[in-house]
Design a protein around this motif. Structure first.
Motif: not given
Length: 174
Positions: A80-104
């Motif tokens: 993702l782009g750095g700011g994409a996960f801040l978008n609620k629609n993108i975030r909800n889709e990812i959290l509901s249906n995909h494996l999300s990994i934060w590189l911290k």
């Protein structure tokens, strides 16, 4: 893991989403999509130039449309782009249906990587205080990711191996 589930990397600009995502996709023999590069190809323009000419708001609308369409694909690796996960629609889709990994990463490391980078419109010419605030506010949202990899003391290879381990464990537990 659901077979349609994608691996989605998120995190600050400069966190390695593109390089780690590319390496993970090669090891797992999955197709790789770097959203920022994909958007640049679609726009036929660098994101930094688009930001300057058209503004962040219009960019974020395009980013949402393109990201949500790529997330419909199955068994791919996405940076993702750095700011994409801040978008609620993108975030909800990812959290509901995909494996999300934060590189911290620690703020100091990220700031060294992004400060005064012309390719990073939000970081270019930003003060240390502004960058710290940006990292802190985004980290709150990034922390919603399904998995987190603390990258500070790891090599690229170790990060890739850790991600593959997370992926394999998830796949075997579904």
């Amino acid at each position: 893991m659901k077979s349609k589930e994608n691996i989605v990397f998120l995190g600050m600009m400069g966190s390695g989403k593109s390089s780690i995502g590319s390496l993970v996709s090669k090891k797992l023999k999955l197709k790789f999509f770097d959203i920022d590069r994909y958007i640049e190809k679609e726009l036929d323009m660098k994101i930094s130039k688009f930001f300057k000419e058209k503004g962040e708001k219009i960019f974020r609308e395009i980013e949402e449309k393109i990201t949500l369409s790529i997330l419909k694909k199955e068994r791919i690796v996405i940076a993702l782009g750095g700011g994409a996960f801040l978008n609620k629609n993108i975030r909800n889709e990812i959290l509901s249906n995909h494996l999300s990994i934060w590189l911290k990463w620690d703020s100091e490391i990220l700031i060294k990587r992004i400060k005064n980078s012309p390719q990073r419109p939000l970081a270019y010419n930003a003060s240390l205080n502004e960058l710290n605030k940006l990292i802190k506010s985004r980290s709150t949202v990034y922390s919603l990711a399904a998995k987190k990899v603390n990258c500070n003391n790891l090599t690229k290879t170790q990060i890739v191996n850790k991600v593959i381990e997370i992926y394999e464990n998830k796949k075997n537990n579904n």
